[in-house]
Design a protein around this motif. Structure first.
Motif, mmCIF file in Angstrom:
data_model
loop_
_atom_site.group_PDB
_atom_site.id
_atom_site.type_symbol
_atom_site.label_atom_id
_atom_site.label_comp_id
_atom_site.label_asym_id
_atom_site.label_seq_id
_atom_site.Cartn_x
_atom_site.Cartn_y
_atom_site.Cartn_z
ATOM 1 N N THR A 1 0.909 -1.234 0.018
ATOM 2 C CA THR A 1 0.013 0.054 0.064
ATOM 3 C C THR A 1 0.880 1.382 -0.016
ATOM 4 O O THR A 1 2.203 1.165 0.319
ATOM 5 C CB THR A 1 -0.842 0.153 1.210
ATOM 6 O OG1 THR A 1 -0.088 0.618 2.530
ATOM 7 C CG2 THR A 1 -1.514 -1.137 1.735
ATOM 8 N N MET A 2 0.363 2.345 -0.115
ATOM 9 C CA MET A 2 0.873 3.708 -0.167
ATOM 10 C C MET A 2 0.439 4.475 1.172
ATOM 11 O O MET A 2 0.624 5.571 1.311
ATOM 12 C CB MET A 2 0.905 4.697 -1.517
ATOM 13 C CG MET A 2 1.255 3.774 -2.685
ATOM 14 S SD MET A 2 1.765 4.985 -4.041
ATOM 15 C CE MET A 2 0.071 5.654 -4.072
ATOM 16 N N PRO B 1 -1.763 12.087 0.800
ATOM 17 C CA PRO B 1 -1.864 12.104 2.441
ATOM 18 C C PRO B 1 -1.033 11.083 3.084
ATOM 19 O O PRO B 1 -0.767 9.857 2.638
ATOM 20 C CB PRO B 1 -3.419 11.577 2.638
ATOM 21 C CG PRO B 1 -3.756 11.127 1.390
ATOM 22 C CD PRO B 1 -3.064 11.721 0.246
ATOM 23 N N GLN B 2 -0.418 11.354 4.206
ATOM 24 C CA GLN B 2 0.382 10.402 5.130
ATOM 25 C C GLN B 2 -0.131 10.471 6.401
ATOM 26 O O GLN B 2 -0.283 11.529 7.123
ATOM 27 C CB GLN B 2 1.895 11.167 4.896
ATOM 28 C CG GLN B 2 2.225 11.135 3.563
ATOM 29 C CD GLN B 2 3.692 10.643 3.441
ATOM 30 O OE1 GLN B 2 4.267 9.866 4.187
ATOM 31 N NE2 GLN B 2 4.397 11.180 2.339
ATOM 32 N N VAL C 1 -10.121 12.109 0.712
ATOM 33 C CA VAL C 1 -9.973 13.224 1.648
ATOM 34 C C VAL C 1 -9.698 14.229 1.253
ATOM 35 O O VAL C 1 -9.913 15.517 1.933
ATOM 36 C CB VAL C 1 -8.807 12.731 2.991
ATOM 37 C CG1 VAL C 1 -9.289 11.635 3.792
ATOM 38 C CG2 VAL C 1 -7.533 12.515 2.229
ATOM 39 N N ARG C 2 -8.980 14.427 0.154
ATOM 40 C CA ARG C 2 -8.599 15.923 -0.409
ATOM 41 C C ARG C 2 -9.993 16.621 -1.159
ATOM 42 O O ARG C 2 -9.637 17.644 -1.751
ATOM 43 C CB ARG C 2 -7.500 15.695 -1.612
ATOM 44 C CG ARG C 2 -6.288 15.157 -0.948
ATOM 45 C CD ARG C 2 -5.181 15.006 -2.046
ATOM 46 N NE ARG C 2 -4.913 16.182 -2.894
ATOM 47 C CZ ARG C 2 -4.765 15.811 -4.311
ATOM 48 N NH1 ARG C 2 -4.247 14.676 -4.380
ATOM 49 N NH2 ARG C 2 -4.654 17.196 -4.978
ATOM 50 N N LEU C 3 -10.970 15.907 -1.222
ATOM 51 C CA LEU C 3 -12.156 16.666 -1.876
ATOM 52 C C LEU C 3 -12.655 17.544 -0.830
ATOM 53 O O LEU C 3 -13.030 17.453 0.398
ATOM 54 C CB LEU C 3 -13.173 15.357 -2.162
ATOM 55 C CG LEU C 3 -13.069 14.359 -3.298
ATOM 56 C CD1 LEU C 3 -13.936 13.199 -3.148
ATOM 57 C CD2 LEU C 3 -12.850 15.003 -4.522
#
Ligand code: AMP
Length: 281
Positions: A29-30, A72-73, A189-191
């Motif tokens: 995964t990232m 996102p991290q 989550v960036r929306l």
């Protein structure tokens, strides 16, 4: 649950696991984990003695530096979620650890990368297979788990593993969706609030495509999708393809293939989302 950041440390535990002849499932995964990722972990837990999840934001698969920088991290939260799922090992290497192990090997994609994501994200799949090759060499799992959400990636990895790692079984996992049909993605989550409200329209449109197949041509449906998506506020279509789900090549008529998938990429504001639906299997 053990967390490793160095290859040598991880391999010490892998050696012990190997000596016990235990099976290993691997979930790359990232990070910025959501229920889609966790469904892969659950499946891997059911089918293997040990499960390893890697978290590595693979810079070389991003064609757009802004997308990489804004990725996102959420490492601490990811670790908590993996603990809850009883994941056995988390591997969180740095670039310094991984990049020296990436070689400039050449994989013949046989046109699988000439369409859709590969066409619009130059170098993307070359970056994906390079890092997957590196992880497969380090871990050598029995099974590796990939989501159907990234349909083209899954198809490419299956072919890549068949040619280069025939002992690793590639397991496909169905797309996990939000209550309103939006495919779960770390990018969601960036929306903005307003963009999030319209985003489910993507999957709604894909479901209509499946219904329309009964009495409309491939071309008519493609034109319809272009109009539908582009008439939505905040949305701009990058591509919509109706393709063979085996070769990924676009079809012109329904009779062209028995296995059909419809794939889409849409910008919702600045956020690029992809999704797909199996039309015929
Ligand atoms: P990523 O972190 O986006 O690279 O994704 C890691 C793995 O999780 C890939 O195999 C993805 O296809 C898979 N994945 C991502 N989102 C979903 C989802 N909504 N449902 C199922 N699998 C997913």
């Amino acid at each position: 649950m053990n967390i490793y950041r160095e290859i040598s440390e991880l391999q010490k535990e892998l050696l012990e696991i190997n000596q016990k002849s235990s099976s290993v499932g691997f979930v790359p995964t990232m990070g910025a984990l959501h229920q889609g990722h966790l469904a892969l972990i659950e499946k891997a837990k059911q089918e293997n003695d040990f499960v390893i999840c890697s978290i590595f934001v693979n810079r070389i698969q991003f064609n757009n530096i802004e997308d990489y920088e804004k990725y996102p991290q959420t490492e601490n939260k990811d670790i908590e979620l993996l603990k809850e799922k009883n994941c056995d090992i988390i591997f969180i290497p740095t670039e310094k650890e991984i990049f020296p192990n990436i070689d400039n090997f050449f994989f013949n994609f046989e046109n699988l990368d000439k369409v859709m994501e590969g066409k619009f994200r130059q170098g993307h799949f070359s970056g994906v297979v390079k890092v997957v090759k590196c992880f497969f060499e380090i871990i050598n799992p029995d099974r590796a788990y990939f989501g159907e959400k990234d349909f083209q990636q899954l198809t490419i990895i299956k072919e890549f593993a068949k040619q280069n790692f025939p002992t690793i079984e590639i397991i496909a996992c169905s797309t996990v969706r939000e209550f309103d049909g939006l495919a779960m993605s770390s990018r969601n989550v960036r929306l903005t609030e307003e963009e999030r409200k319209v985003a489910p329209f993507i999957y709604k449109t894909l479901k209509r495509v499946k219904e329309k197949k009964i009495n409309e041509t491939v071309n008519d449906i493609k034109q319809w999708v272009i109009k539908e998506i582009d008439s939505q506020q905040f949305m701009s279509l990058e591509y919509f393809e109706i393709s063979s789900s085996l070769t990924l090549q676009p079809i012109e008529k329904w009779e062209d293939s028995k296995n059909i998938v419809a794939c889409i990429a849409v910008f919702v504001g600045n956020v690029r989302l992809i999704d797909n639906i199996i039309i015929e299997n």
